[in-house]
Design an enzyme around this catalytic site. Structure first.
Site: not given
Ligand SMILES: O=c1[nH]cnc2c(O)c(F)c(-c3ccc(F)cc3)cc12
Ligand SMILES: [Mg+2]
Length: 221
Positions: A141, A144, A169-170, A199
Site C-alpha cells: 500500500d 504503484k 491495494d489500489n 476509499e
Molecule cells: O499513493 C498511494 N499510496 C497508497 N495508497 C493510495 C491510495 O489508497 C489511494 F487511493 C491513492 C490515490 C490518490 C489520489 C487519487 F486521485 C486516487 C488514489 C494513492 C495511494
Molecule cells: Mg492504498
C-alpha cells in the site's frame, strides 16, 4: 494551512477515539475522511476485505509497505495475537510521526514495529534486522510503481514461502497494471482480484491477493 492533513487526521483520532480501542480509532478516521477530508487510508470497504484475508491467513509474520497514518496497521493488528511479528515500512517521516501516535492511541504500540525508510533499501535487511526468515502476509500500500520491483525483491531475498499471501491495494486506482500482469502470469503465484471502490468514493478499485506457490521456474506465456 498550519497543520498537515495527517496532523488533522490525528487530531480527529485524539478527539473522537477512545484510547486503547482500535475499533474506535478506525471509526474516527473513516468518519474524518468521509465527512471532513479525503485521505488515502485503505478505508472501510476495502478494509473489510483486508480483514477477511488477514483472518483466513492467520499470519505469524506480517510486512506492510506504506504505513501512511497507521490506519491499516491498526486494522491488521487488532485482529492478530500479541506474539505476531508486524513490521511496517514508511519512507515519509511526517507520515511516520503521525502513524506512531495513531498506533499508540489504539494501544497497539507494543505490537507494531514501524521502520522509516524506502522499501527497496529495507526489504533486503529484514532478515538481519528482525531475524525474520519469511513473511506469511504482506500488504502492498505504498506506491504503484514500487509494487513490481518490490514483489520481485521479496522473492529474490527468499522472504516468501509456499503459502505466503501478498495483498495489494489500489491495483485499479491509481492502478498497477505491470504488477497485475506479473502476478497473474507467473507460475509462482495464484492470484485473484477483489472488486471494490476507492476509499470513501464510488470510483472502482480493488485488491489483488497473490499466494506464493513456491520456488518454481518458467513463466506462463
Ligand atoms: O499513493 C498511494 N499510496 C497508497 N495508497 C493510495 C491510495 O489508497 C489511494 F487511493 C491513492 C490515490 C490518490 C489520489 C487519487 F486521485 C486516487 C488514489 C494513492 C495511494
Ligand atoms: Mg492504498
Amino acid at each position: 494551512t498550519r497543520t498537515s492533513r495527517p496532523q488533522r487526521l490525528l487530531q480527529a483520532v485524539c478527539i473522537n477515539a477512545v484510547r486503547g480501542n482500535p475499533d474506535s480509532v478506525i471509526a474516527a478516521i473513516d468518519h474524518f475522511c468521509q465527512n471532513q477530508e479525503w485521505a488515502m487510508n485503505v478505508g472501510d470497504e476495502k478494509g473489510a476485505i483486508l480483514d477477511s484475508v488477514v483472518m483466513e491467513t492467520s499470519p505469524s509474520t506480517v510486512l506492510e509497505l506504506g504505513t501512511y497514518c497507521g490506519y491499516s496497521a491498526v486494522r491488521i493488528m487488532r485482529l492478530l495475537p500479541p506474539a505476531t511479528r508486524f513490521i511496517t515500512l514508511e519512507m515519509n517521516p511526517d507520515y511516520a510521526a503521525v502513524a506512531r501516535q495513531v498506533i499508540q492511541h489504539a494501544g497497539l504500540q507494543d505490537k507494531v514495529c514501524l521502520v522509516e525508510g524506502k522499501s527497496a533499501d529495507l526489504i533486503p535487511k529484514m532478515a538481519d534486522m528482525f531475524g525474520i526468515r519469511t513473511f506469511d502476509f504482506v500488504f502492498f500500500d505504498h506506491w504503484k510503481d514500487c509494487y513490481l520491483p518490490d514483489i520481485r525483491l521479496l522473492e529474490d531475498c527468499g522472504l516468501l514461502d509456499q503459502g505466503s499471501v501478498v495483498l495489494a491495494d489500489n491495483v485499479l486506482c491509481p492502478g498497477a497494471p505491470e504488477y497485475l500482469d506479473y502476478v497473474r502470469s507467473s507460475l509462482r503465484f495464484s492470484s485473484r482480484f477483489y472488486r471494490s471502490h476507492l476509499e470513501y468514493t464510488r470510483v472502482l478499485d480493488g485488491l489483488e491477493r497473490s499466494e506464493y506457490l513456491g520456488h518454481r521456474d518458467a513463466q506462463r506465456d
